[in-house]
Design a protein around this motif. Sequence first.
Motif, PDB file in Angstrom:
ATOM      1  N   ARG A   1       0.858  -1.198   0.000  1.00 27.59           N
ATOM      2  CA  ARG A   1       0.000   0.000   0.000  1.00 27.59           C
ATOM      3  C   ARG A   1       0.889   1.241   0.000  1.00 27.59           C
ATOM      4  NH1 ARG A   1      -4.445  -0.647   3.459  1.00 27.59           N
ATOM      5  NH2 ARG A   1      -5.855  -0.553   1.671  1.00 27.59           N
ATOM      6  N   GLU A   2       0.582   2.164  -0.891  1.00 31.52           N
ATOM      7  CA  GLU A   2       1.233   3.463  -0.928  1.00 31.52           C
ATOM      8  C   GLU A   2       0.172   4.525  -1.192  1.00 31.52           C
ATOM      9  OE1 GLU A   2       4.826   4.031  -3.203  1.00 31.52           O
ATOM     10  OE2 GLU A   2       5.070   1.884  -3.533  1.00 31.52           O
ATOM     11  N   PRO A   3       0.390   5.748  -0.724  1.00 34.01           N
ATOM     12  CA  PRO A   3      -0.458   6.843  -1.196  1.00 34.01           C
ATOM     13  C   PRO A   3      -0.170   7.065  -2.678  1.00 34.01           C
ATOM     14  CG  PRO A   3       1.414   7.704   0.023  1.00 34.01           C
ATOM     15  CD  PRO A   3       1.451   6.210   0.182  1.00 34.01           C
ATOM     16  N   PHE A   4      -1.093   7.703  -3.381  1.00 32.50           N
ATOM     17  CA  PHE A   4      -0.862   7.932  -4.811  1.00 32.50           C
ATOM     18  C   PHE A   4       0.360   8.833  -5.013  1.00 32.50           C
ATOM     19  CE2 PHE A   4      -3.545  11.600  -3.744  1.00 32.50           C
ATOM     20  CZ  PHE A   4      -2.943  12.639  -4.441  1.00 32.50           C
ATOM     21  N   HIS A   5       0.994   8.688  -6.153  1.00 32.40           N
ATOM     22  CA  HIS A   5       2.207   9.438  -6.463  1.00 32.40           C
ATOM     23  C   HIS A   5       1.869  10.925  -6.591  1.00 32.40           C
ATOM     24  CE1 HIS A   5       6.044  10.513  -8.192  1.00 32.40           C
ATOM     25  NE2 HIS A   5       6.447   9.253  -8.177  1.00 32.40           N
ATOM     26  N   PRO A   6       2.661  11.818  -5.959  1.00 35.26           N
ATOM     27  CA  PRO A   6       2.340  13.245  -6.002  1.00 35.26           C
ATOM     28  C   PRO A   6       2.439  13.869  -7.393  1.00 35.26           C
ATOM     29  CG  PRO A   6       4.480  12.895  -4.973  1.00 35.26           C
ATOM     30  CD  PRO A   6       3.838  11.546  -5.114  1.00 35.26           C
ATOM     31  N   LEU A   7       3.080  13.185  -8.353  1.00 33.27           N
ATOM     32  CA  LEU A   7       3.132  13.731  -9.709  1.00 33.27           C
ATOM     33  C   LEU A   7       1.768  13.733 -10.392  1.00 33.27           C
ATOM     34  CD1 LEU A   7       6.512  12.436 -11.202  1.00 33.27           C
ATOM     35  CD2 LEU A   7       5.807  14.815 -10.907  1.00 33.27           C
ATOM     36  N   PHE A   8       0.872  12.833  -9.953  1.00 32.47           N
ATOM     37  CA  PHE A   8      -0.466  12.828 -10.541  1.00 32.47           C
ATOM     38  C   PHE A   8      -1.197  14.105 -10.119  1.00 32.47           C
ATOM     39  CE2 PHE A   8       0.186   8.088 -10.321  1.00 32.47           C
ATOM     40  CZ  PHE A   8       0.349   7.936 -11.691  1.00 32.47           C
TER      41      PHE A   8
ATOM     42  N   GLU B   1      -6.167  -6.604   1.477  1.00 30.82           N
ATOM     43  CA  GLU B   1      -6.075  -6.038   2.816  1.00 30.82           C
ATOM     44  C   GLU B   1      -5.338  -6.990   3.753  1.00 30.82           C
ATOM     45  OE1 GLU B   1      -6.268  -2.572   4.392  1.00 30.82           O
ATOM     46  OE2 GLU B   1      -7.423  -2.953   2.577  1.00 30.82           O
ATOM     47  N   ALA B   2      -5.531  -8.286   3.532  1.00 31.51           N
ATOM     48  CA  ALA B   2      -4.836  -9.279   4.354  1.00 31.51           C
ATOM     49  C   ALA B   2      -3.328  -9.158   4.205  1.00 31.51           C
ATOM     50  CB  ALA B   2      -5.297 -10.683   3.983  1.00 31.51           C
ATOM     51  N   VAL B   3      -2.857  -9.048   2.968  1.00 32.57           N
ATOM     52  CA  VAL B   3      -1.411  -8.993   2.760  1.00 32.57           C
ATOM     53  C   VAL B   3      -0.823  -7.695   3.311  1.00 32.57           C
ATOM     54  CG1 VAL B   3      -1.329  -7.940   0.453  1.00 32.57           C
ATOM     55  CG2 VAL B   3       0.394  -9.592   1.086  1.00 32.57           C
ATOM     56  N   VAL B   4      -1.567  -6.593   3.226  1.00 36.58           N
ATOM     57  CA  VAL B   4      -1.093  -5.348   3.840  1.00 36.58           C
ATOM     58  C   VAL B   4      -0.937  -5.539   5.341  1.00 36.58           C
ATOM     59  CG1 VAL B   4      -1.730  -2.967   4.395  1.00 36.58           C
ATOM     60  CG2 VAL B   4      -2.045  -3.829   2.066  1.00 36.58           C
ATOM     61  N   ASN B   5      -1.906  -6.202   5.956  1.00 34.83           N
ATOM     62  CA  ASN B   5      -1.867  -6.390   7.409  1.00 34.83           C
ATOM     63  C   ASN B   5      -0.709  -7.270   7.852  1.00 34.83           C
ATOM     64  OD1 ASN B   5      -4.028  -4.734   8.200  1.00 34.83           O
ATOM     65  ND2 ASN B   5      -5.529  -6.317   7.744  1.00 34.83           N
ATOM     66  N   TYR B   6      -0.453  -8.382   7.166  1.00 32.76           N
ATOM     67  CA  TYR B   6       0.610  -9.260   7.659  1.00 32.76           C
ATOM     68  C   TYR B   6       1.998  -8.876   7.143  1.00 32.76           C
ATOM     69  CZ  TYR B   6       0.131 -12.270   3.387  1.00 32.76           C
ATOM     70  OH  TYR B   6       0.067 -12.773   2.103  1.00 32.76           O
ATOM     71  N   MET B   7       2.059  -7.891   6.223  1.00 32.33           N
ATOM     72  CA  MET B   7       3.362  -7.424   5.756  1.00 32.33           C
ATOM     73  C   MET B   7       3.679  -6.003   6.225  1.00 32.33           C
ATOM     74  SD  MET B   7       3.847  -8.730   1.842  1.00 32.33           S
ATOM     75  CE  MET B   7       3.980 -10.473   1.427  1.00 32.33           C
ATOM     76  N   THR B   8       2.831  -5.040   5.872  1.00 38.51           N
ATOM     77  CA  THR B   8       3.177  -3.626   6.086  1.00 38.51           C
ATOM     78  C   THR B   8       1.966  -2.832   6.556  1.00 38.51           C
ATOM     79  OG1 THR B   8       2.761  -3.251   3.724  1.00 38.51           O
ATOM     80  CG2 THR B   8       5.052  -3.616   4.390  1.00 38.51           C
ATOM     81  N   PRO B   9       1.468  -3.087   7.746  1.00 43.06           N
ATOM     82  CA  PRO B   9       0.277  -2.359   8.214  1.00 43.06           C
ATOM     83  C   PRO B   9       0.571  -0.906   8.565  1.00 43.06           C
ATOM     84  CG  PRO B   9       1.156  -3.727   9.981  1.00 43.06           C
ATOM     85  CD  PRO B   9       1.953  -4.058   8.741  1.00 43.06           C
ATOM     86  N   LEU B  10      -0.477  -0.103   8.574  1.00 42.23           N
ATOM     87  CA  LEU B  10      -0.443   1.275   9.083  1.00 42.23           C
ATOM     88  C   LEU B  10       0.544   2.174   8.346  1.00 42.23           C
ATOM     89  CD1 LEU B  10      -0.628   0.552  12.927  1.00 42.23           C
ATOM     90  CD2 LEU B  10      -2.479   1.333  11.438  1.00 42.23           C
ATOM     91  N   GLY B  11       0.837   1.849   7.087  1.00 42.48           N
ATOM     92  CA  GLY B  11       1.717   2.710   6.305  1.00 42.48           C
ATOM     93  C   GLY B  11       3.179   2.324   6.319  1.00 42.48           C
ATOM     94  N   LEU B  12       3.548   1.231   6.969  1.00 47.52           N
ATOM     95  CA  LEU B  12       4.911   0.728   6.855  1.00 47.52           C
ATOM     96  C   LEU B  12       5.184   0.341   5.405  1.00 47.52           C
ATOM     97  CD1 LEU B  12       5.198  -1.510  10.050  1.00 47.52           C
ATOM     98  CD2 LEU B  12       6.469   0.609   9.598  1.00 47.52           C
ATOM     99  N   HIS B  13       6.443   0.359   5.000  1.00 44.84           N
ATOM    100  CA  HIS B  13       6.764   0.037   3.613  1.00 44.84           C
ATOM    101  C   HIS B  13       8.248  -0.298   3.482  1.00 44.84           C
ATOM    102  CE1 HIS B  13       7.138   4.369   4.306  1.00 44.84           C
ATOM    103  NE2 HIS B  13       8.088   4.413   3.388  1.00 44.84           N
ATOM    104  N   HIS B  14       8.538  -1.071   2.427  1.00 44.90           N
ATOM    105  CA  HIS B  14       9.916  -1.396   2.043  1.00 44.90           C
ATOM    106  C   HIS B  14      10.691  -2.058   3.177  1.00 44.90           C
ATOM    107  CE1 HIS B  14      13.674  -1.032  -0.226  1.00 44.90           C
ATOM    108  NE2 HIS B  14      12.947  -0.632  -1.264  1.00 44.90           N
ATOM    109  N   ILE B  15      10.079  -3.075   3.795  1.00 43.68           N
ATOM    110  CA  ILE B  15      10.757  -3.785   4.887  1.00 43.68           C
ATOM    111  C   ILE B  15      10.933  -5.266   4.543  1.00 43.68           C
ATOM    112  CG2 ILE B  15      10.010  -2.179   6.668  1.00 43.68           C
ATOM    113  CD1 ILE B  15       7.822  -4.163   7.465  1.00 43.68           C
TER     114      ILE B  15
END
Length: 714
Positions: A383-390, A522-536
């Motif tokens: 999960r990422e927020p949309f790219h600011p270039l858009f 949503e399941a994969v976000v929860n068990y990998m990178t919840p709450l905005g975590l990323h690139h781990i």
Amino acid sequence: MKRFHLLVLMLILGLGARAKDGYDLWLNYRPVKGAELSLHYKNNLTELIFPDKGELVSSAREELRTALKSMLGVAIPEQTKVSRSGALMVGVHSADIARFIPATDLKSCGDEGFLIRSVTSGGKKLTVLTANTGRGILYGVFALIQRIQLGERIDQLSISDRPKVKVRVLNHWDNLDRTVERGYAGFSLWDWQRLPGYVDPRYIDYARANASIGINGTVLTNVNANALILTPSYLEKVAALAKVFRRYGIKVYLTARFSAPIEIGGLKTADPMDKEVRQWWKEKADEIYRYVPDFGGFLVKANSEGQPGPQNYGRNHADGANMLAEALEPRGGIVMWRAFVYDNKVPTDRAKQAYTEFKPLDGQFRKNVLIQVKNGPIDFQPREPFHPLFGAMPQTPMMMEFQITQEYLGFATHLVYLGALFKETLAADTYAKGKGSTVAKVIDGSLDNHQLSGMAGVANIGNDLNWTGHPFGQANWYAFGRLAWNPYGSAEQIAEDWLKLTFAADKDFNKKMTDMMMLSREAVVNYMTPLGLHHIMGWDHHYGPGPWISNKPRADWTSVYYHKADSAGIGFNRTATGSNALEQYAPEIRKQYGDIGSIPEKYLLWFHHVNWDQRLQSGRSLWEELCFRYNLGVDQVKEIQQSWNLQKAKVDPRTFSEVSSLLAIQLKEAKWWRDACLLYFQTFSRRPIPQQYEKPAHDLEFYEKQQFHFVPGI
């Protein structure tokens, strides 16, 4: 699909049966169920009339004949004119069709749209499928076939449809040695060694599948480009593929290595302002068009992750893109210039770099250049927020780049329906021109009145028998095509349609499986990178968790760079008191996301470094919420597993067994992610994992010592 199989004999009630291997994708032309519906189709498909014989119309005719014979059990007779009620007339608009549908009705269809109407003439009821071009006919025929596959009536049709996005392409990250970067479904489809002499029939099925969902282009080669693809020995191979794909309305594109003038041209520089270099690219473009007259153009990755580009010569991205665009423009070719650029030598937040480099260039690109932007500012995370270039470059057409292959979402062993991810991004509001300025409106050109528009998907296709590795991975290919055609479509409806086309099961199956698919992302976000975590994830191969990754050649290739966990809390502060990446978004977003109390919690740790004891909306502390989310993800995989197990009687044994085995792997790896991440982050939080949760199977040292060799996709 049309190919010869070996029949696998199975003793099921004493009868032989062909095992279902997934090769047919969603183009399963199964016999129509139910006597009443079967009679309805036979009464409304009594004869076929094809007034013209163009190449694309011929492909449509062949597809329609094959599909109808398979679904209805009889070959529909072909006539030169309507002789009875129930006829189906298919063709590019002509005098014959003008008797039923005036040409003015097709003005809104453009070059790729189509009309399907039920009409009455001379007391006879018939169906007319028409378009301005053969490509429109092809798309209309597939739309009609899918309507029949879905069991819908066809006696009162009034359909007008056209794509909202002009360039709809798959990006194959395929190398010339047939390995696929971030590919998890076998080797590349393109058998370069045997091309052009041997053209694998599978290329036809690939083209059919793409045409059925409106994809009109394919980039054959990896963005980490090899200049050899631009040499004559490979161009004749490309031409052989283009000949196949042309019959299905698909243009071929190639990745252009920026240093090609040096590597294969013998020049001393690749400076885009050098006259010899510019002339070399013009001559190279002319050469390509001699091999492939309808060549689509170039996709370019430049000055990113070590790839050469215009900045090597003190030039900017517009200089580089415009040089190539100038070479292609006389033949109608385009340049898709990727905005995925970052440099660890630049002392700033990686999430800011693309915006920083491209925003000042707005309006400086030639009219046949698309800036291809990933959906989020980092790199295809769960999960990422949309790219600011858009929304930030109104004078420049922006092209979406989604990843269909699951580089960061469990590869081809995890069931993750990406239609939900795609739709989340497309529906995001940029506020570029006030409320309602969605990413979809940026992409289709409607927000800023651009005629050129595009969407790309990094393919998950390989030479595995079922194409995508995981049977449900096919749904992501299908969903990409549907949303590229219409970015305002429903991800849930697309999932339901794919299930009906692929499994042809009952309503209860479709409902439960649609719910399961919609839950999976949503399941994969929860068990990998919840709450905005990323690139781990694990380093380099990206397999499994690796939040401890540090001390690598580049800081922005480590996990600690992104989560910034310490004794006080966790998360990347991108507000005004941190990297200020939030400044790149519209004021409405800055205001909402800059406040811990108002930011959607799914992006919390993306934009804020939050204290471990901060209370969230649930009433739980941040640490407690992390523990809850990681465990929820595991529980959601169990729920998916249980939902699938209940469908055993409704799915063929081979598919059921394969998906069941993969779900078992997914559950094991979801627990691995949960345990490894919580144990690691606990070294900073110094707080216990609540008693109600399953305790980690091993200690942190065990997880940190895990090593993996020969991981696919690298």
